[in-house]
Design a protein around this motif. Sequence first.
Motif, PDB file in Angstrom:
ATOM      1  N   THR A 134       7.442  12.424  13.917  1.00  0.00           N
ATOM      2  CA  THR A 134       8.027  12.552  15.257  1.00  0.00           C
ATOM      3  C   THR A 134       7.882  14.002  15.692  1.00  0.00           C
ATOM      4  O   THR A 134       8.336  14.904  14.979  1.00  0.00           O
ATOM      5  CB  THR A 134       9.514  12.158  15.261  1.00  0.00           C
ATOM      6  N   VAL A 135       7.225  14.211  16.808  1.00  0.00           N
ATOM      7  CA  VAL A 135       7.059  15.549  17.373  1.00  0.00           C
ATOM      8  C   VAL A 135       8.144  15.773  18.420  1.00  0.00           C
ATOM      9  O   VAL A 135       8.430  14.876  19.227  1.00  0.00           O
ATOM     10  CB  VAL A 135       5.668  15.700  18.027  1.00  0.00           C
ATOM     11  N   THR A 136       8.785  16.930  18.383  1.00  0.00           N
ATOM     12  CA  THR A 136       9.733  17.290  19.436  1.00  0.00           C
ATOM     13  C   THR A 136       9.502  18.760  19.797  1.00  0.00           C
ATOM     14  O   THR A 136       8.509  19.359  19.368  1.00  0.00           O
ATOM     15  CB  THR A 136      11.190  17.000  19.022  1.00  0.00           C
ATOM     16  N   LEU A 137      10.412  19.314  20.593  1.00  0.00           N
ATOM     17  CA  LEU A 137      10.213  20.661  21.139  1.00  0.00           C
ATOM     18  C   LEU A 137      11.324  21.606  20.694  1.00  0.00           C
ATOM     19  O   LEU A 137      12.493  21.204  20.612  1.00  0.00           O
ATOM     20  CB  LEU A 137      10.194  20.599  22.666  1.00  0.00           C
ATOM     21  N   VAL A 138      10.948  22.842  20.430  1.00  0.00           N
ATOM     22  CA  VAL A 138      11.948  23.891  20.137  1.00  0.00           C
ATOM     23  C   VAL A 138      12.755  24.172  21.396  1.00  0.00           C
ATOM     24  O   VAL A 138      13.961  24.428  21.343  1.00  0.00           O
ATOM     25  CB  VAL A 138      11.232  25.173  19.655  1.00  0.00           C
ATOM     26  N   ASP A 139      12.069  24.116  22.517  1.00  0.00           N
ATOM     27  CA  ASP A 139      12.750  24.360  23.796  1.00  0.00           C
ATOM     28  C   ASP A 139      11.905  23.769  24.911  1.00  0.00           C
ATOM     29  O   ASP A 139      10.743  23.424  24.726  1.00  0.00           O
ATOM     30  CB  ASP A 139      12.996  25.853  24.023  1.00  0.00           C
ATOM     31  N   GLU A 140      12.540  23.622  26.075  1.00  0.00           N
ATOM     32  CA  GLU A 140      11.858  22.986  27.195  1.00  0.00           C
ATOM     33  C   GLU A 140      12.402  23.555  28.494  1.00  0.00           C
ATOM     34  O   GLU A 140      13.600  23.881  28.585  1.00  0.00           O
ATOM     35  CB  GLU A 140      12.036  21.490  27.168  1.00  0.00           C
ATOM     36  N   ARG A 141      11.523  23.671  29.448  1.00  0.00           N
ATOM     37  CA  ARG A 141      11.955  24.059  30.785  1.00  0.00           C
ATOM     38  C   ARG A 141      12.486  22.806  31.465  1.00  0.00           C
ATOM     39  O   ARG A 141      11.942  21.717  31.312  1.00  0.00           O
ATOM     40  CB  ARG A 141      10.767  24.629  31.555  1.00  0.00           C
ATOM     41  N   VAL A 142      13.579  22.932  32.207  1.00  0.00           N
ATOM     42  CA  VAL A 142      14.164  21.767  32.885  1.00  0.00           C
ATOM     43  C   VAL A 142      13.401  21.540  34.180  1.00  0.00           C
ATOM     44  O   VAL A 142      13.822  21.909  35.275  1.00  0.00           O
ATOM     45  CB  VAL A 142      15.680  21.959  33.121  1.00  0.00           C
ATOM     46  N   VAL A 143      12.228  20.948  34.015  1.00  0.00           N
ATOM     47  CA  VAL A 143      11.340  20.632  35.140  1.00  0.00           C
ATOM     48  C   VAL A 143      10.796  19.227  34.911  1.00  0.00           C
ATOM     49  O   VAL A 143      10.913  18.664  33.821  1.00  0.00           O
ATOM     50  CB  VAL A 143      10.175  21.645  35.229  1.00  0.00           C
ATOM     51  N   ALA A 144      10.178  18.660  35.948  1.00  0.00           N
ATOM     52  CA  ALA A 144       9.591  17.321  35.798  1.00  0.00           C
ATOM     53  C   ALA A 144       8.465  17.380  34.755  1.00  0.00           C
ATOM     54  O   ALA A 144       7.798  18.404  34.592  1.00  0.00           O
ATOM     55  CB  ALA A 144       9.044  16.859  37.140  1.00  0.00           C
ATOM     56  N   PRO A 145       8.274  16.277  34.028  1.00  0.00           N
ATOM     57  CA  PRO A 145       7.257  16.265  32.959  1.00  0.00           C
ATOM     58  C   PRO A 145       5.851  16.616  33.443  1.00  0.00           C
ATOM     59  O   PRO A 145       5.053  17.117  32.664  1.00  0.00           O
ATOM     60  CB  PRO A 145       7.309  14.829  32.433  1.00  0.00           C
ATOM     61  N   ASP A 146       5.589  16.381  34.706  1.00  0.00           N
ATOM     62  CA  ASP A 146       4.230  16.673  35.234  1.00  0.00           C
ATOM     63  C   ASP A 146       4.151  18.075  35.835  1.00  0.00           C
ATOM     64  O   ASP A 146       3.137  18.449  36.421  1.00  0.00           O
ATOM     65  CB  ASP A 146       3.802  15.614  36.251  1.00  0.00           C
ATOM     66  N   HIS A 147       5.232  18.874  35.689  1.00  0.00           N
ATOM     67  CA  HIS A 147       5.216  20.251  36.193  1.00  0.00           C
ATOM     68  C   HIS A 147       4.306  21.098  35.304  1.00  0.00           C
ATOM     69  O   HIS A 147       4.257  20.909  34.083  1.00  0.00           O
ATOM     70  CB  HIS A 147       6.648  20.800  36.183  1.00  0.00           C
ATOM     71  N   ALA A 148       3.611  22.032  35.910  1.00  0.00           N
ATOM     72  CA  ALA A 148       2.653  22.868  35.160  1.00  0.00           C
ATOM     73  C   ALA A 148       3.346  23.655  34.048  1.00  0.00           C
ATOM     74  O   ALA A 148       2.708  24.017  33.061  1.00  0.00           O
ATOM     75  CB  ALA A 148       1.962  23.832  36.107  1.00  0.00           C
ATOM     76  N   ASP A 149       4.640  23.923  34.174  1.00  0.00           N
ATOM     77  CA  ASP A 149       5.353  24.743  33.171  1.00  0.00           C
ATOM     78  C   ASP A 149       6.049  23.893  32.102  1.00  0.00           C
ATOM     79  O   ASP A 149       6.786  24.433  31.282  1.00  0.00           O
ATOM     80  CB  ASP A 149       6.395  25.632  33.860  1.00  0.00           C
ATOM     81  N   SER A 150       5.827  22.567  32.123  1.00  0.00           N
ATOM     82  CA  SER A 150       6.501  21.701  31.151  1.00  0.00           C
ATOM     83  C   SER A 150       5.893  21.867  29.754  1.00  0.00           C
ATOM     84  O   SER A 150       4.670  21.714  29.576  1.00  0.00           O
ATOM     85  CB  SER A 150       6.364  20.230  31.586  1.00  0.00           C
ATOM     86  N   ASP A 159      13.454  13.919  33.474  1.00  0.00           N
ATOM     87  CA  ASP A 159      12.955  14.094  34.847  1.00  0.00           C
ATOM     88  C   ASP A 159      13.236  15.491  35.403  1.00  0.00           C
ATOM     89  O   ASP A 159      12.752  15.848  36.464  1.00  0.00           O
ATOM     90  CB  ASP A 159      13.560  13.032  35.775  1.00  0.00           C
ATOM     91  N   GLY A 160      14.046  16.275  34.676  1.00  0.00           N
ATOM     92  CA  GLY A 160      14.263  17.665  35.090  1.00  0.00           C
ATOM     93  C   GLY A 160      15.239  17.836  36.233  1.00  0.00           C
ATOM     94  O   GLY A 160      15.360  18.918  36.812  1.00  0.00           O
ATOM     95  N   ALA A 208       9.059  36.410  33.953  1.00  0.00           N
ATOM     96  CA  ALA A 208       8.392  35.860  32.756  1.00  0.00           C
ATOM     97  C   ALA A 208       9.097  34.620  32.251  1.00  0.00           C
ATOM     98  O   ALA A 208       8.563  33.855  31.476  1.00  0.00           O
ATOM     99  CB  ALA A 208       8.364  36.912  31.640  1.00  0.00           C
ATOM    100  N   ALA A 209      10.334  34.414  32.674  1.00  0.00           N
ATOM    101  CA  ALA A 209      11.071  33.288  32.078  1.00  0.00           C
ATOM    102  C   ALA A 209      11.725  32.449  33.176  1.00  0.00           C
ATOM    103  O   ALA A 209      12.939  32.335  33.215  1.00  0.00           O
ATOM    104  CB  ALA A 209      12.123  33.814  31.117  1.00  0.00           C
ATOM    105  N   PRO A 210      10.932  31.875  34.056  1.00  0.00           N
ATOM    106  CA  PRO A 210      11.547  31.052  35.099  1.00  0.00           C
ATOM    107  C   PRO A 210      12.119  29.771  34.496  1.00  0.00           C
ATOM    108  O   PRO A 210      11.878  29.452  33.365  1.00  0.00           O
ATOM    109  CB  PRO A 210      10.373  30.730  36.022  1.00  0.00           C
ATOM    110  N   HIS A 211      12.866  29.063  35.230  1.00  0.00           N
ATOM    111  CA  HIS A 211      13.434  27.760  34.900  1.00  0.00           C
ATOM    112  C   HIS A 211      14.607  27.829  33.924  1.00  0.00           C
ATOM    113  O   HIS A 211      14.548  28.541  32.903  1.00  0.00           O
ATOM    114  CB  HIS A 211      12.369  26.824  34.278  1.00  0.00           C
ATOM    115  N   THR A 212      15.598  27.014  34.208  1.00  0.00           N
ATOM    116  CA  THR A 212      16.643  26.724  33.236  1.00  0.00           C
ATOM    117  C   THR A 212      15.995  26.018  32.045  1.00  0.00           C
ATOM    118  O   THR A 212      14.987  25.320  32.208  1.00  0.00           O
ATOM    119  CB  THR A 212      17.717  25.827  33.879  1.00  0.00           C
ATOM    120  N   ARG A 213      16.526  26.283  30.866  1.00  0.00           N
ATOM    121  CA  ARG A 213      15.910  25.734  29.658  1.00  0.00           C
ATOM    122  C   ARG A 213      16.882  24.879  28.874  1.00  0.00           C
ATOM    123  O   ARG A 213      18.105  25.058  28.981  1.00  0.00           O
ATOM    124  CB  ARG A 213      15.446  26.864  28.724  1.00  0.00           C
TER     125      ARG A 213
END
Length: 228
Positions: free
Chosen positions: A62-78, A103-104, A166-171
């Motif tokens: 199972t792959v998961t993420l250390v962290d994620e930007r709270v954006v839609a999955p199709d956002h360029a910064d996801s 869905d962010g 350098a660090a946009p978006h809530t995470r």
Amino acid sequence: MNLHAFASAAEASAALAQAVATDLAAAIAARGQAVLAVSGGRSPVPFLQALAAQDIPWQQVTVTLVDERVVAPDHADSNAGLVREHLLQGRAAVAAFLPLVNDGADAAAELAAAAVLWRTPDVTVLGMGEDGHTASLFPAASNLTEGLAAANPAALLVVVPPAAPAAPHTRISMTLAELQRSGKLYLAIAGETKRRVLDNAAAAVSDTLPISHLLSATARPLDVYWSA
Ligand SMILES: O=C(O)[C@H](O)[C@@H](O)[C@H](O)[C@H](O)COP(=O)(O)O
């Protein structure tokens, strides 16, 4: 800290991919499954691509993420988009994927949902920013104390990075305590600047640098893969 130095990012990525694949295979052999948490950003792409080519029982990973930007999955910064594009391909396409954001739209709701499904990783691969952040534990974040708390039972938290381009978006990020609970911890960085930040953090515990807390809090040596 165990430093593994390489002449190029490609060599470092290949070596790290082999080390992570070995750890995942060992976890699968021991308990029939493995959980891997990877970081986002720009640097991990060669590593993710090298890891995807490793011949391990990906259907038990199972792959998961250390962290994620709270954006839609199709956002360029996801970061989920980064993992889908560069890791969940080829042999690794059959791995299960546990994103942290659906869905962010609402960070608190996303955190609650991710926390229900979350499992402590067997292997965690971190990056680091030149400001000494790792995961999304940013030096000037308003709730950094919570994120760095050694005995924090929470695996994840919402971080609103300080106003910095350098660090946009809530995470949503792993907490330092959950990083310590991870089975195996790697840090992958490149370049002289990040190496200086790391060496300084290793030389003197700095209350402001999250990477310094990681280095001083890690019960076992942190494996650092660095290329010039
Ligand atoms: O979501 C993120 O941005 C990452 O998880 C973050 O912690 C990353 O590892 C560092 O910011 C380094 O990023 P670069 O590899 O782009 O320098």
